[in-house]
Design a protein around this motif. Structure first.
Motif, PDB file in Angstrom:
ATOM      1  N   THR A  38      -1.366  27.532  10.134  1.00 30.83           N
ATOM      2  CA  THR A  38      -1.515  28.517   9.060  1.00 30.83           C
ATOM      3  C   THR A  38      -0.582  29.702   9.280  1.00 30.83           C
ATOM      4  OG1 THR A  38      -3.820  27.878   8.683  1.00 30.83           O
ATOM      5  CG2 THR A  38      -3.133  30.035   7.865  1.00 30.83           C
ATOM      6  N   PHE A  39      -0.451  30.148  10.530  1.00 29.64           N
ATOM      7  CA  PHE A  39       0.466  31.244  10.838  1.00 29.64           C
ATOM      8  C   PHE A  39       1.907  30.870  10.477  1.00 29.64           C
ATOM      9  CE2 PHE A  39      -2.623  33.209  13.997  1.00 29.64           C
ATOM     10  CZ  PHE A  39      -2.810  34.346  13.229  1.00 29.64           C
ATOM     11  N   ILE A  40       2.313  29.650  10.798  1.00 30.95           N
ATOM     12  CA  ILE A  40       3.669  29.201  10.471  1.00 30.95           C
ATOM     13  C   ILE A  40       3.878  29.181   8.962  1.00 30.95           C
ATOM     14  CG2 ILE A  40       5.261  27.220  10.524  1.00 30.95           C
ATOM     15  CD1 ILE A  40       5.138  28.558  13.196  1.00 30.95           C
ATOM     16  N   ILE A  41       2.918  28.618   8.228  1.00 36.02           N
ATOM     17  CA  ILE A  41       3.031  28.524   6.769  1.00 36.02           C
ATOM     18  C   ILE A  41       3.090  29.911   6.142  1.00 36.02           C
ATOM     19  CG2 ILE A  41       1.869  27.751   4.661  1.00 36.02           C
ATOM     20  CD1 ILE A  41       0.638  25.484   6.427  1.00 36.02           C
ATOM     21  N   LEU A  42       2.196  30.808   6.575  1.00 39.80           N
ATOM     22  CA  LEU A  42       2.171  32.170   6.023  1.00 39.80           C
ATOM     23  C   LEU A  42       3.457  32.920   6.338  1.00 39.80           C
ATOM     24  CD1 LEU A  42      -1.501  33.337   6.739  1.00 39.80           C
ATOM     25  CD2 LEU A  42      -0.463  32.837   4.517  1.00 39.80           C
ATOM     26  N   ALA A  43       3.932  32.790   7.579  1.00 41.01           N
ATOM     27  CA  ALA A  43       5.151  33.503   7.981  1.00 41.01           C
ATOM     28  C   ALA A  43       6.333  33.100   7.110  1.00 41.01           C
ATOM     29  CB  ALA A  43       5.458  33.215   9.452  1.00 41.01           C
ATOM     30  N   ILE A  44       6.467  31.816   6.848  1.00 46.35           N
ATOM     31  CA  ILE A  44       7.612  31.326   6.067  1.00 46.35           C
ATOM     32  C   ILE A  44       7.435  31.636   4.577  1.00 46.35           C
ATOM     33  CG2 ILE A  44       8.852  29.230   5.355  1.00 46.35           C
ATOM     34  CD1 ILE A  44       8.273  28.158   8.215  1.00 46.35           C
ATOM     35  N   CYS A  45       6.200  31.571   4.093  1.00 40.75           N
ATOM     36  CA  CYS A  45       5.958  31.874   2.675  1.00 40.75           C
ATOM     37  C   CYS A  45       6.136  33.357   2.360  1.00 40.75           C
ATOM     38  CB  CYS A  45       4.547  31.424   2.277  1.00 40.75           C
ATOM     39  SG  CYS A  45       4.352  29.641   2.150  1.00 40.75           S
ATOM     40  N   LEU A  46       5.673  34.224   3.269  1.00 49.12           N
ATOM     41  CA  LEU A  46       5.671  35.665   2.997  1.00 49.12           C
ATOM     42  C   LEU A  46       7.009  36.340   3.284  1.00 49.12           C
ATOM     43  CD1 LEU A  46       2.143  36.587   4.436  1.00 49.12           C
ATOM     44  CD2 LEU A  46       2.777  36.238   2.039  1.00 49.12           C
ATOM     45  N   GLU A  47       7.818  35.756   4.157  1.00 48.16           N
ATOM     46  CA  GLU A  47       9.099  36.366   4.518  1.00 48.16           C
ATOM     47  C   GLU A  47      10.224  35.729   3.706  1.00 48.16           C
ATOM     48  OE1 GLU A  47      11.671  38.718   5.516  1.00 48.16           O
ATOM     49  OE2 GLU A  47       9.785  39.056   6.597  1.00 48.16           O
ATOM     50  N   ARG A  48      10.802  36.493   2.778  1.00 47.04           N
ATOM     51  CA  ARG A  48      11.813  35.943   1.863  1.00 47.04           C
ATOM     52  C   ARG A  48      13.073  35.498   2.591  1.00 47.04           C
ATOM     53  NH1 ARG A  48      12.304  39.018  -3.800  1.00 47.04           N
ATOM     54  NH2 ARG A  48      13.266  36.987  -4.201  1.00 47.04           N
ATOM     55  N   THR A  49      13.383  36.135   3.705  1.00 45.33           N
ATOM     56  CA  THR A  49      14.582  35.742   4.450  1.00 45.33           C
ATOM     57  C   THR A  49      14.427  34.358   5.088  1.00 45.33           C
ATOM     58  OG1 THR A  49      13.785  36.868   6.452  1.00 45.33           O
ATOM     59  CG2 THR A  49      15.197  38.130   4.950  1.00 45.33           C
ATOM     60  N   LEU A  50      13.195  33.864   5.147  1.00 46.30           N
ATOM     61  CA  LEU A  50      12.940  32.539   5.717  1.00 46.30           C
ATOM     62  C   LEU A  50      12.906  31.447   4.649  1.00 46.30           C
ATOM     63  CD1 LEU A  50      10.157  33.365   8.354  1.00 46.30           C
ATOM     64  CD2 LEU A  50      12.625  33.176   8.708  1.00 46.30           C
TER      65      LEU A  50
END
Length: 305
Positions: A38-50
């Protein structure tokens, strides 16, 4: 209960009070898998540079891990505390469909990740024109739909079989074990199973091997700085690939080769590796090795306090 309407998961029989230890361990593992991915999914979804192909494919791996383990752990935990370890044929086929879709999806996603690195390193000037959002979306859709379609057809073929037994010596519903209980000719099931293995395991692994061999050849002729950056992005993918390939090979070998004389506990552990180790290892490898993901995860944790 009619024969063939229900299956009995025999490995849960007579395990005594140790089932509470297994239940506690299962809860911890499942919560860890859900939390990490969940942390990986949220980090990539919320950070536009990713929002780049490489990171989007990493999030696909995490989504697939959540998808696959959702079919395994809740049922496992229920069976551990239950006195009757019976599962309906429909529920068993559904669990097998999800688990084997997860395994097939994992391979095709890893193939796309290898292709992405191949284009980025071997054809850097063409990368943006090849890995466009539209092309990436189509590739991801195919990597999910095709394996699930194949596994679905295999499930339909299995559902048509007449069962002459109902005892499964597994802790989850296993396609090949179900087929072996049939008293009909299973030639079509076996041929189609081989077709699935060829197109969702052997062919993706061949493409992955080709991609990384080409990358190594390019890197061997490049400047040290370029070589370092290439290795930095490729090594996590290779670690994940080797881990999943070995786990899947062990599971397939144990299922098909009945002459292996291994202790029951070891056989169960080896057969469950592909469902437990990759979903935990994947987010750890990517979360620790990619600073962009790691920084965003730290921000999410701090914001939740």
């Amino acid at each position: 209960m009619e024969n063939g309407t229900y299956f009995y998961l025999m490995l849960f029989e007579n395990i005594g009070y140790i089932k509470y230890t297994f239940f506690s361990l299962g809860i911890i593992l499942y919560c860890t898998i859900l939390c990490f991915n969940t942390f990986i999914i949220l980090a990539i979804c919320l950070e536009r540079t990713l929002h780049q192909p490489m990171y989007i494919l990493i999030s696909c791996l995490s989504i697939n891990s959540v998808f696959g383990t959702a079919a395994f752990f809740p049922r496992l935990l229920t069976d551990l505390l239950s006195d009757t370890h019976v599962v309906s044929r429909e529920a068993c086929l559904l669990q097998a469909f999800v688990i084997y879709s997860y395994a097939s999806n994992e391979n095709t996603i890893l193939m796309l990740m290898a292709f992405d690195r191949y284009v980025a390193i071997c054809k850097p000037l063409q990368y943006n024109s090849i890995m466009t959002p539209r092309i990436l979306s189509v590739l991801i859709a195919i990597s999910w739909i095709y394996p699930m379609l194949c596994i679905g057809i295999a499930g339909i073929l299995n559902a048509r079989l007449t069962m002459c037994g109902n005892k499964l010596w597994k802790v989850y519903c296993h396609n090949w074990e179900i087929v072996k209980l049939s008293c009909e000719n299973t030639f079509i099931n076996n041929v189609f199973g081989f077709f699935i293995v060829t197109t969702t395991i052997i062919m993706p692994l061949s493409c992955i091997l080709y991609s990384y061999v080409k990358i190594l050849i390019i890197c061997s002729k490049s400047l040290p700085e370029f070589r370092r950056k290439a290795y930095q992005t490729c090594i996590p993918h290779i670690v994940i690939l080797l881990n999943f390939s070995i786990a899947l090979f062990c599971e397939v070998t144990l299922s098909r080769v009945t002459t292996l004389d291994l202790p029951l506990g070891l056989s169960i552990f080896i057969s469950l590796q592909f469902l437990i180790v990759p979903p935990i290892l994947n987010p750890l490898v990517y979360g620790l090795n990619f600073p962009e993901i790691r920084k965003k995860i730290i921000c999410i944790i701090k914001a939740s306090k």
